[in-house]
Scaffold this active site. Structure first.
Site, PDB file in Angstrom:
ATOM      1  N   GLU A 166     -23.108  28.914  21.298  1.00 51.05           N
ATOM      2  CA  GLU A 166     -24.442  28.924  20.707  1.00 51.05           C
ATOM      3  C   GLU A 166     -25.430  28.457  21.769  1.00 51.05           C
ATOM      4  OE1 GLU A 166     -26.479  27.820  16.414  1.00 51.05           O
ATOM      5  OE2 GLU A 166     -24.353  27.480  16.782  1.00 51.05           O
TER       6      GLU A 166
ATOM      7  N   GLU B  45     -23.554  17.009  14.120  1.00 53.18           N
ATOM      8  CA  GLU B  45     -24.275  18.061  13.408  1.00 53.18           C
ATOM      9  C   GLU B  45     -24.227  17.846  11.907  1.00 53.18           C
ATOM     10  OE1 GLU B  45     -24.336  22.951  13.307  1.00 53.18           O
ATOM     11  OE2 GLU B  45     -22.536  21.915  13.997  1.00 53.18           O
TER      12      GLU B  45
END
Length: 893
Positions: A470, A745
């Site tokens: 990502e 996260e």
């Protein structure tokens, strides 16, 4: 004694190769005297340092200006030319009329016109495919110089990455140049002073190219988004004593070959075969008869722009804290570096020629002690090194980076030691400007984790995470964290560059995307609520932190296009209404009560409408800063329309809000969307929900950054502290109790009962939830800005002790100097040490029963120099301070 220091130009010290046509100059006053302030200044600029001290040859003398402005003073002399160096100094008069003069500083312009470039784009006749890379090109050319050149500048860039060498010496220490931009629109170049690297006679110019962002893998989207292979553009400009110039540039005469870098990819890793090293390849006299001619590529339409912000550099090194062996047919060794970091490792090894060592990276370990890599998804995150058989070899990759705490070596000859691997930490050059600590070690570790999360993800763009496939500049993550980012580090130049990336990625309709850069809008054109709003929130936050009006000027038209897009695509003030066919956003991402109403969470139209009102209001404020009153009224009307629509659609008569989620109340209160009489009801409902969850939050990316601000501003400070100090999940400190060294996260990235969360999305280095840091600095540490006097020209210092804390200390190196706040509280005594930098003032709030209970340096408050008592308010003595250092004591109930 008064001195002048910290002379900067466009946030940098002696910047080389900028293209800001009217660079802004800043300086700091240094004085131990209370009340020290500037009353006038005079800037002198000249083409040489010697000319600064005379009247002949002066480029610009601004004259004595009666003003206290000491930051962002624009150069107003004659128009500047390409490669022109300007020396400057400043004289300052203080409040007593005394004058002091700074030492000199300089800046140098880059190449300002496309016509200044004579170089041609070149590259190799080989390249990889959509999913496979090829060996890194090595390029070279020799050239002969006359004697007596005075200066030499190298200007270089690439689509991909590059390293330059002159006569066998690497040029510069910046990494991953030229940085990531939308290469179809804008390509940065770098400037280097190479005067000392060249000599009369024969010289050699070499370069190594990597795939990087321009050619290599981006996220899960494959390769070759901007070009099929790396391309290089460079020229050396030599200046002779008579002012004449000679240019050595990339052209068809260069040669190229393959070397030891067999592949390099930022997500997949790098493979290096030391047996294929090219001896003396960048030195004069190298036999390049077998090298191929380069390919020359047509020029493109992208603008070539200077690098006016920070580049990526090596920052520090980490040694392993432990090593363990994983039993297997082929032994594997795992090193724990003790810190989740971003970069790579330096490998030291001795072994037989042809031995290949595989290096893998991970953030966490499985229960059996092996690497946990399933959360990397398709990112291979693996380096390979093949030995050449020397007595001792050392190697580091060039064109890749990894996010990791643990390193695994397989194929290693013998038994490794702590000296075998060294962690090389890299990030953008964003200097540390702050510190925070308090009496709770868990909160101190949280602050540590916030800082390391920022360091690991501020790598040319503000990425969401540094490890998996990502690593994108997610707009939502950036906007929730920008305020904390500006506390921890000097991010002015970093966000100036990235907000330009965001404007480059803006859709023709005016929407900001979810990520920037965003190649061909491959991740979508509209980021949706809270993500796209980064286009206003981030520039405004940088303006507030650094008083950067020019940034608002440069982004203003883009912001206007965005708000008009919201106006067109909303209905009766409701953004992302139920029937809207466009992108309705990510909701309250990763909220534990669901990201959308369909999941039991906060509805997307509520979030959208709240941010429509908020962003429109921000643009009205921007317009007023820029003296655009008519525009300000227009955007205020849009904000009010959205606010009224919010009340009508989502707020019930008793003050409760549809859905009743924590985030719905947080947004309504933080964005001032409720009538004054309903605010206490909403705050009480928020607290009730928190209490019912036993002092846990349920918010996601949208609500979490604001929740403690809302609680402390609405009279629920102890609830805010209860959330902060909560150690069971979901909470900020849960990950700390599990040994985290960066921000996770997910609140439950790993739990005792369930183990690891879904590996499809489970980063252990994701800074968004670290947005609590700004609240910690302001409410615990006691340092905050005044929105009406940005850049800490006027400082608000209002610590709110609570949560059982007995001391806290915060420090911030602002553009005016160092701000300090350190308090202790024991029983009913509150002691507070404060530093207010010269040329600023502060309003402070001292906890006290009454002003008569407050002393400064053991003197009654009314007799203290530099202190003006204003009023008592809510148990605080409100005091105005001139610059200086103070020691306050008070008795509190």
């Amino acid at each position: 004694m008064l001195t002048i220091s910290h002379l900067t130009c466009e946030y940098r010290t002696n910047p080389l190769g900028i293209d800001v046509l009217q660079p802004r100059l800043s300086w700091q006053m240094q004085s131990d005297r209370r009340g020290a302030r500037q009353t006038a200044y005079q800037i002198i600029a000249a083409p040489s340092e010697a000319s600064l001290d005379g009247s002949i040859g002066i480029l610009w003398d601004g004259g004595k200006i009666e003003s206290d402005q000491s930051i962002h003073v624009p150069y107003r002399g004659p128009a500047l030319a390409s490669s022109q160096r300007v020396y400057w100094k400043v004289r300052v008069w203080d409040e007593s009329g005394s004058k002091v003069e700074s030492s000199s500083a300089w800046w140098e312009m880059g190449l300002l016109e496309r016509a200044d470039w004579q170089a041609q784009w070149i590259g190799a006749p080989f390249w990889g495919g959509p999913r496979t890379s090829s060996p890194a090109p090595y390029l070279r050319q020799e050239f002969t110089l006359q004697k007596g050149f005075v200066t030499a500048r190298l200007y270089a860039t690439a689509i991909g990455l590059y390293e330059c060498y002159l006569n066998g010496v690497q040029v510069g220490d910046a990494l991953f140049t030229p940085g990531w931009t939308d290469y179809f629109r804008r390509i940065q170049y770098q400037a280097y002073d190479v005067t000392e690297l060249l000599r009369s006679g024969t010289n050699a110019f070499g370069a190594i190219l990597g795939d990087g962002w321009g050619v290599g893998h981006i996220a899960w989207l494959g390769r070759q988004h901007y070009a099929d292979r790396p391309r290089f553009l460079a020229q050396i400009v030599l200046t002779y004593p008579d002012g004449s110039k000679e240019i050595i540039s990339t052209d068809k005469n260069w040669k190229v070959t393959q070397g030891p870098i067999l592949e390099s990819d930022m997500l997949m890793g790098e493979s290096y075969d030391a047996r294929r090293e090219l001896t003396g390849w960048s030195e004069p006299g190298c036999n390049d008869a077998s090298w191929w001619p380069v390919e020359v590529f047509a020029d493109n339409d992208a603008a070539l722009v200077a690098t006016n912000g920070p580049t990526v550099r090596r920052q520090e090194e980490l040694q392993p804290v432990s090593i363990h062996k994983v039993p297997a047919l082929r032994p594997r060794w795992i090193f724990d570096l003790g810190q989740n970091m971003v970069g790579w490792v330096r490998l030291r090894v001795r072994g037989e020629k042809g031995t290949t060592i595989t290096i893998r990276y991970a953030e966490a370990l499985n229960s059996d002690g092996t690497l946990y890599t399933t959360n990397l998804r398709t990112a291979r995150g693996t380096d390979h090194y093949t030995l050449k058989g020397d007595a001792q070899e050392a190697w580091e990759p060039r064109f890749t980076f990894h996010g990791f705490r643990y390193v695994e070596l397989s194929g290693f000859p013998g038994t490794p030691t702590e000296e075998t691997v060294t962690g090389i930490v890299v990030h953008s050059e964003i200097p540390s400007i702050a510190a925070f600590e308090c009496s709770d070690p868990l909160i101190n570790q949280l602050q540590h984790n916030i800082v390391w999360g920022q360091k690991g993800n501020f790598l040319d763009v503000p990425t969401d995470c540094p490890q998996r496939d990502e690593r994108l500049g997610w707009t939502g993550d950036a906007q929730v964290f920008v305020r904390t980012a500006a506390f921890n580090r000097n991010v002015a130049g970093f966000f100036t560059k990235w907000t330009r990336d965001l404007e480059d990625a803006q859709s023709p309709e005016g929407a900001y995307p979810p990520v920037a850069p965003n190649p061909a809008w491959s991740i979508g054109k509209d980021g949706g609520p809270a993500w796209a709003d980064a286009g206003l929130i981030c520039p405004w936050a940088i303006y507030q932190s650094y008083s950067d009006v020019r940034l608002l000027e440069e982004r203003y038209a883009s912001m206007q296009r965005y708000i008009e897009f919201l106006s067109r695509t909303s209905r009766d003030g409701i953004r992302c209404y139920a029937e809207y066919t466009g992108w309705r956003g990510f909701g309250d991402w990763l909220a534990l009560d669901g990201s959308d109403r369909r999941e039991g969470g906060t509805s997307k139209e509520l979030i959208g409408t709240a941010f429509f009102a908020y962003s429109s209001d921000l643009l009205a404020k921007v317009a007023r800063v820029l003296s655009q009153e008519e525009d300000a009224l227009h955007y205020e009307a849009l904000s009010n329309e959205a606010r009224e629509a919010f009340i009508k659609r989502f707020v019930l008569a008793d003050g409760t809000i549809e859905g009743g989620t924590q985030t719905s109340y947080v947004l309504a209160l933080e964005f001032d969307l409720l009538p004054e009489e309903l605010r206490p009801v909403a705050a009480s409902e928020l607290v009730r929900d928190i209490r019912e969850r036993e002092d846990h939050l349920s918010t996601g990316f949208v609500g979490t950054p604001y929740i403690n601000w809302v609680l402390s501003k609405t009279g629920h400070l102890e609830t805010a502290y209860a959330l902060l100090k909560q150690t069971t999940w979901p909470s900020w400190l849960y990950s700390v109790t599990q040994g985290a060294t960066t921000i996770w996260e997910r609140w439950d990235g790993w739990t005792h009962d369930k183990g690891f969360q879904d590996p499809k999305m489970n980063s252990f280095n994701h800074y968004a939830y670290g947005a609590i840091g700004a609240w910690m600095y302001a409410v615990i540490g006691g340092i905050d800005l005044d929105p009406n006097q940005p850049g800490y020209k006027h400082i608000v210092m209002h610590p709110r002790p609570g949560g059982g804390l007995t001391y806290a200390a915060a420090e911030l190196h602002s553009m005016y100097g160092t701000i300090r706040s350190a308090w202790t509280q024991k029983n009913d005594r509150f002691d507070w040490k404060i530093t207010v930098p010269p040329n600023t003032a502060a309003t402070i709030y001292i906890p006290a029963k009454d002003v008569s209970y407050v002393t400064e340096s053991r003197q009654p408050l009314e007799s203290a120099n530099g202190v003006t008592f204003l009023r008592m308010k809510d148990g605080f003595a409100v005091v105005c301070l001139a610059s200086g250092t103070y020691n306050f004591s008070s008795h509190v109930e």
